[in-house]
Design an enzyme around this catalytic site. Structure first.
Site, PDB file in Angstrom:
ATOM      1  N   ASN A  47       0.826  -1.198   0.000  1.00 28.74           N
ATOM      2  CA  ASN A  47       0.000   0.000   0.000  1.00 28.74           C
ATOM      3  C   ASN A  47       0.867   1.258   0.000  1.00 28.74           C
ATOM      4  OD1 ASN A  47      -2.375   1.577   0.133  1.00 28.74           O
ATOM      5  ND2 ASN A  47      -3.366   0.023   1.410  1.00 28.74           N
ATOM      6  N   HIS A  50      22.771   3.278  11.704  1.00 30.20           N
ATOM      7  CA  HIS A  50      23.986   4.050  11.995  1.00 30.20           C
ATOM      8  C   HIS A  50      24.580   3.598  13.323  1.00 30.20           C
ATOM      9  CE1 HIS A  50      23.130   7.093   8.845  1.00 30.20           C
ATOM     10  NE2 HIS A  50      21.865   6.856   9.157  1.00 30.20           N
ATOM     11  N   GLY A  54      -0.780  -1.482   8.744  1.00 27.41           N
ATOM     12  CA  GLY A  54      -0.396  -0.096   8.484  1.00 27.41           C
ATOM     13  C   GLY A  54       0.497   0.476   9.576  1.00 27.41           C
ATOM     14  N   THR A  89      11.426  -5.521  16.211  1.00 28.37           N
ATOM     15  CA  THR A  89      12.858  -5.467  16.524  1.00 28.37           C
ATOM     16  C   THR A  89      13.508  -6.847  16.545  1.00 28.37           C
ATOM     17  OG1 THR A  89      12.449  -5.607  18.907  1.00 28.37           O
ATOM     18  CG2 THR A  89      12.485  -3.404  17.927  1.00 28.37           C
ATOM     19  N   LYS A  90      12.676  -7.907  16.593  1.00 29.55           N
ATOM     20  CA  LYS A  90      13.189  -9.273  16.675  1.00 29.55           C
ATOM     21  C   LYS A  90      12.474 -10.156  15.664  1.00 29.55           C
ATOM     22  CE  LYS A  90      14.175  -8.981  21.645  1.00 29.55           C
ATOM     23  NZ  LYS A  90      13.875  -9.557  22.992  1.00 29.55           N
ATOM     24  N   ARG A 140       5.543  -7.962  20.215  1.00 24.41           N
ATOM     25  CA  ARG A 140       5.607  -9.199  20.989  1.00 24.41           C
ATOM     26  C   ARG A 140       4.588 -10.189  20.436  1.00 24.41           C
ATOM     27  NH1 ARG A 140       6.408  -5.075  24.741  1.00 24.41           N
ATOM     28  NH2 ARG A 140       8.257  -5.325  26.077  1.00 24.41           N
TER      29      ARG A 140
END
Length: 211
Positions: free
Chosen positions: A103, A133, A162, A185-186, A200
């Protein structure tokens, strides 16, 4: 042995300097290509596919044109559908499978490969950050310092809601769903629902689909 170029370092996942003539030119090429795609307007499906292939530097030739416009459109039914506007850094590190829907307002920082499996669906405003970075500001050093990255892999048959952000090095397993607004993040195991910031596991998906 010749010293690696900054592009070669980037593709190896090593620290690299992005503000070099070669990589600046590569990003400009991609920017001009996605700008043409975003501004294409009302054009046949064939033209959209052609413009998208320019973005990702896919040199595969298109099938011969058919006289019937509907039949000609049908030739591209398995090609990914990307709603404009879309942005990418380099384009050549974006690999998308068949029957993928992305989308509008998707941003792909493709310093390293971003791979999206077939039949995966994106909501609007999804951000995929395969580049990052250094945390140490002395090393980061503004535009003069190095960058780095890690690949992002999204399996087949996933649903990415979204406003989701996916960080470097994340793999999302086949058939999984990421809830809207999540920051992933995992890694996400196959056939699971995840949500939240950081995302999670909410539950496992019961399905007849095989891993």
């Amino acid at each position: 042995m010749a010293e690696l170029t900054e592009r070669e370092k980037m593709l190896r996942g090593e620290l690299f300097v992005s503000f070099t003539p070669d990589l600046i030119a590569a990003r400009n090429r991609c920017k001009y290509a996605y700008t043409r795609y975003n501004n294409a307007g009302e054009v046949p499906r064939r033209r959209l596919v052609e413009l998208w292939k320019d973005v990702i530097e896919d040199k595969t030739p298109l099938p011969p044109r058919l006289d019937d416009p509907v039949a000609d459109d049908e030739l591209f039914k398995d090609e990914p559908w990307i709603e404009p506007p879309v942005k990418a850094d380099y384009g050549f590190n974006v690999i998308i499978g068949k029957n993928v829907f992305i989308n509008s307002n998707c941003v792909m920082i493709d310093s390293l490969p971003i791979t999206i499996g077939s039949r995966t669906l994106f909501g609007p405003n999804v951000s995929l950050f395969a580049g990052t970075h250094p945390v140490d500001p002395a090393v980061r050093n503004g535009m003069e310092g190095p960058e780095m990255g890690a690949p992002i892999t999204i399996g087949e048959d996933c649903w990415i809601g979204g406003n989701v952000t996916i960080l470097p090095g994340v793999t999302i397993g086949k058939g999984s769903t990421v809830g809207a607004g999540s920051v992933v993040t995992k890694d996400v195991p196959p056939f699971h629902v995840v949500a939240g910031n950081p995302a999670r596991i909410i539950r496992k998906i019961e399905t007849t689909m095989k891993e």
